[in-house]
Design an enzyme around this catalytic site. Structure first.
Site, PDB file in Angstrom:
ATOM      1  N   GLU A  50       0.812  -1.199   0.000  1.00 60.98           N
ATOM      2  CA  GLU A  50       0.000   0.000   0.000  1.00 60.98           C
ATOM      3  C   GLU A  50       0.864   1.276   0.000  1.00 60.98           C
ATOM      4  O   GLU A  50       0.545   2.229  -0.697  1.00 60.98           O
ATOM      5  CB  GLU A  50      -0.924  -0.016   1.231  1.00 60.98           C
ATOM      6  CG  GLU A  50      -2.026   1.025   1.214  1.00 60.98           C
ATOM      7  CD  GLU A  50      -3.042   0.805   0.091  1.00 60.98           C
ATOM      8  OE1 GLU A  50      -2.984  -0.233  -0.572  1.00 60.98           O
ATOM      9  OE2 GLU A  50      -3.864   1.724  -0.115  1.00 60.98           O
ATOM     10  N   ASP A  51       1.955   1.268   0.773  1.00 58.60           N
ATOM     11  CA  ASP A  51       2.668   2.521   1.027  1.00 58.60           C
ATOM     12  C   ASP A  51       4.064   2.624   0.425  1.00 58.60           C
ATOM     13  O   ASP A  51       4.722   3.645   0.563  1.00 58.60           O
ATOM     14  CB  ASP A  51       2.798   2.742   2.549  1.00 58.60           C
ATOM     15  CG  ASP A  51       1.450   2.972   3.210  1.00 58.60           C
ATOM     16  OD1 ASP A  51       0.500   3.306   2.483  1.00 58.60           O
ATOM     17  OD2 ASP A  51       1.355   2.801   4.442  1.00 58.60           O
TER      18      ASP A  51
ATOM     19  N   ASP B 200      -3.602  -4.528  13.224  1.00 59.00           N
ATOM     20  CA  ASP B 200      -3.190  -3.247  12.642  1.00 59.00           C
ATOM     21  C   ASP B 200      -4.049  -2.130  13.228  1.00 59.00           C
ATOM     22  O   ASP B 200      -3.558  -1.094  13.669  1.00 59.00           O
ATOM     23  CB  ASP B 200      -3.373  -3.343  11.115  1.00 59.00           C
ATOM     24  CG  ASP B 200      -3.115  -2.033  10.394  1.00 59.00           C
ATOM     25  OD1 ASP B 200      -2.158  -1.320  10.770  1.00 59.00           O
ATOM     26  OD2 ASP B 200      -3.872  -1.727   9.450  1.00 59.00           O
TER      27      ASP B 200
HETATM   28 MN    MN Z   1      -0.928  -0.468   9.103  1.00 60.99          MN
END
Ligand code: MN
Length: 736
Positions: free
Chosen positions: A80-81, A143
């Site tokens: 994702e990042d 998370d």
């Molecule tokens: Mn996370």
């Protein structure tokens, strides 16, 4: 604690419950994530890697998951990042780990909006359904837990939004998966941001009273423990305050202050066997007075998420109530860690025997038979919602559709009007075909047009939901119905016209109800539809209706006669100016019936001035006879099959210029007789329609003369003239 120390703690935590874990892989995952996130910072200013490390720590500490889960937790934000891709993770680590990371990323991408309860439930289901591998949702919850623990660095709006999401989505999912500890922490952390004042109050007050509470709890614990020791029941016992959100809910639900809350304290007694659970219950109820209606046996009847325990609330000394929960160690593990506890048992090789008890887990998981521990974890899949697919509308609502659903199902789930006007569909902003199978989390948009032709028959085959299919079927039936109504109405109206009945007579509210009953339809449209469809005929409809029209007409006539009789009595009374002048048809006024088709009988051909009577025919209006016509004889008028069909008629003031009538002249035949008759007709200004003559064997001549006469006066004059002709024996008006 340095980052390095944090990593070492993770390894230590994992080693404690899984010495055979893949520490090479875990270290590689840590190093990969550290490098990928290098330079990124959290809101707190710390290096980003702190977060994946903490999530992995939760996965290990709270859930005691396998190596793959630890690695996936460390890598959970790299797709994702960072620049990392599924393919790369798959190559370096394993396809399973890549799938886990991709799965967590997908859940991260879902956007939530504040919604009503039903929507929330669908969102929860969607999340679980999207997780496929149950470890995805477990890592995602971990998370979220870490993000909630570090929420203080976020902006207030973000705090509120994330807390609401956590309260509505993640805490209930944790509950459903049986993970009470994580559920409580998620709830408490959410409450802190959702209602900070109440949260602070609860924390402050419970903290202030903690020494006092601890003395109380210590005393109770000691009493119970001593008795159990005396009985030789092996046990662990500990007391706790209820967690803040649980207190908060009780305060609100019971509208009480903290001091008034029932069972602020809970004790937990963990024993070896189920039998011991009931022994402990006996001890507790012996020591303290149980509060009625507060005993719950979740061992005999487990909660849907598999939770098992005995719950009872008792009154302690000084009138302080407290709750006692009694369970076996195994029940305790499941209560605290839920589905994760079940895994742990599998991992430690405790065999498949235990899993039979967790029916709910069985429903969650598929393909678990006969596999060894590692294999088993690999194949963990959630099939709870395997027959559903959850998709978003463009404004964020979730639609729950059957697996394999298409844009057609989606459109009809929104509204039948949307389905009927659909001309195309977009999934995640791309145009798709109408048979495109929808996936969990898709954003679906229906393209509609006012000019859409409506569904096609093929859609019925493409649609997966009964709802869509039945709505499409309805559309076809309805469309056809409109066609049927139009056709049926046309033939009905034609038949009415043929019978001389106006539509107004039918729709007269006084008549309509009765006639609909006669034809057994709820509305004219339904009758039209049946006529159009061919299930009924216009002829039948009209003939059945006539009876009712006449019945109402007779009713009116009776009323009118009664009114006239009343009037006649008051002779002196001047005629009421309000009295409506009866309307006539061809110069005939039919009592109680306006606009009624009138015809003059061929048998007696009445003319104005004649005494007349009407007969309501089947289908052709009122036939007017002379009162002296044999066809209208008193016997006939009272015949049972004609009763009620004879109706009073009279000549109106607006008669026609002339009426056809027939004369019969019987003469002694002679020459020039026809000439003399013609002269008589001529001198009386009679309009002759036809003359027929025939001679009889005995030398008589019979003339049948058809003329138009203004009235009976003119007719009498003609008859007189004819009678004066030499040789004329008789002038008749034939009848019958
Ligand atoms: Mn996370």
């Amino acid at each position: 604690m340095t980052i390095q120390e944090q990593y070492e703690l993770l390894e230590k935590t994992v080693r404690a419950y899984n010495p055979a874990a893949d520490f090479v892989g875990i270290r590689a995952a840590y190093e990969y994530a550290e490098k990928a996130h290098r330079g990124q910072k959290r809101k707190s200013g710390e290096p980003y890697i702190i977060h994946p490390l903490a999530v992995a720590q939760i996965v290990a500490e709270e859930l005691k998951l396998d190596s793959e889960s630890i690695e996936a937790a460390l890598l959970h934000d790299v797709i994702e990042d960072t620049q990392a891709t599924h393919a790369e993770i798959s190559k370096i680590f394993s396809p399973t780990i890549a799938d886990l990371v991709e799965g967590v990323s997908k859940l991260t991408r879902i956007q939530y909006a504040t919604k009503e309860d039903e929507q929330m439930e669908n969102l929860r289901k969607m999340l679980i359904a999207m997780s496929k591998d149950i470890r995805v949702i477990l890592i995602k919850i971990s998370d979220r837990l870490h993000n909630m623990r570090t929420m203080e660095y976020q902006s207030p709006p973000k705090q509120k939004q994330k807390s609401l999401e956590t309260m509505e989505i993640y805490a209930p999912i944790s509950h459903r998966l049986g993970m009470q500890r994580m559920k409580w922490e998620l709830e408490d952390l959410s409450l802190k941001y959702l209602d900070p004042v109440a949260y602070e109050e609860i924390i402050t007050k419970t903290e202030a009273k903690r020494p006092e509470y601890e003395v109380f709890m210590g005393r109770m614990q000691e009493q119970m423990s001593r008795r159990l020791d005396e009985m030789g029941v092996k046990h662990i016992i500990y007391g706790r305050m209820k967690h803040p959100y649980s207190i908060y809910r009780k305060m609100f639900a019971q509208n009480r202050s903290l001091e008034e809350i029932f069972d602020l304290f809970a004790f937990r007694v963990i024993v070896e066997t189920v039998g011991d659970c009931y022994n402990v219950l006996g001890v507790v109820h012996d020591l303290y007075k149980p509060i009625l209606g507060r005993f719950k046996d979740y061992i005999g009847t487990p909660k849907p998420n598999g939770y098992q325990s005995l719950h009872t609330t008792v009154m302690g000394p000084d009138g302080i109530p407290f709750e006692v929960q009694i369970r076996t160690r195994e029940m305790h593990e499941v209560a605290e860690y839920g589905v994760a506890a079940h895994w742990k048992y599998k991992q430690n090789g405790q065999g498949s025997g235990t899993e039979g008890r967790y029916e709910w887990v069985r429903r969650l998981l598929e393909n678990q038979e006969g596999a060894d521990a590692e294999e088993y974890i690999h194949s963990l899949k959630i099939d709870m919602f395997a027959d559903s697919v959850f998709v978003f509308t463009p404004n964020g609502d979730v639609q729950n559709l059957p697996a394999g659903a298409t844009p057609i199902d989606f459109a009809y789930a929104i509204h039948s009007a949307v389905g009927n006007r659909m001309v195309g569909a977009k999934v995640n902003n791309r145009i798709v075909t109408l048979d495109h199978p929808l996936q969990n989390g898709d954003v679906v948009e229906v393209l509609t047009s006012k000019n859409a032709k409506g569904p096609s028959r093929d859609w019925m085959k493409i649609a997966k939901s009964n709802e869509a299919r039945s709505k499409i079927r309805q559309w076809f039936k309805k469309e056809k119905k409109e066609e049927n109504i139009a056709n049926g109405r046309a033939s009905f109206e034609a038949e009415l016209k043929h019978c001389g009945i106006s539509m107004k007579d039918i729709t007269d509210p006084e008549v309509l109800h009765g006639i609909l009953k006669k034809v057994s339809y709820a509305s004219l449209d339904e009758m039209y539809a049946a006529i159009g469809y061919g299930g009924f005929t216009a002829q039948k409809a009209v003939s059945r209706m006539q009876g009712e029209i006449q019945r109402v007409a007779k009713l009116h006539q009776a009323e009118k006669l009664a009114a006239e009789a009343a009037e006649a009595k008051e002779e002196a009374a001047p005629p009421s100016p309000a009295k409506k002048k009866a309307k006539s048809e061809q110069g005939i006024v039919v009592e109680g019936l306006d606009n009624c088709l009138v015809k003059f009988s061929k048998c007696c051909t009445p003319v104005p001035g004649d005494e007349i009577i009407g007969f309501i025919t089947r289908g052709y209006g009122v036939s007017v006879h002379r009162a002296d016509c044999p066809n209208a004889s008193p016997e006939k008028r009272s015949a049972p099959d004609q009763a009620g069909r004879w109706i009073k008629v009279s000549w109106g003031t607006d008669t026609n210029d002339s009426y056809p009538t027939t004369l019969e002249v019987v003469c002694k035949d002679r020459s020039n007789l026809l000439l003399d008759i013609s002269a008589a007709l001529s001198t009386t200004n009679s309009f002759v329609l036809g003359i027929h003559s025939r001679s009889t064997e005995d030398e008589f001549a019979i003339f049948r003369i058809e003329v138009r006469m203004k009235d009976s006066k003119q007719l009498s004059a003609l008859m007189n003239k004819l009678n004066q002709i030499s040789g004329v024996l008789k002038v008749n008006r034939p009848a019958g």
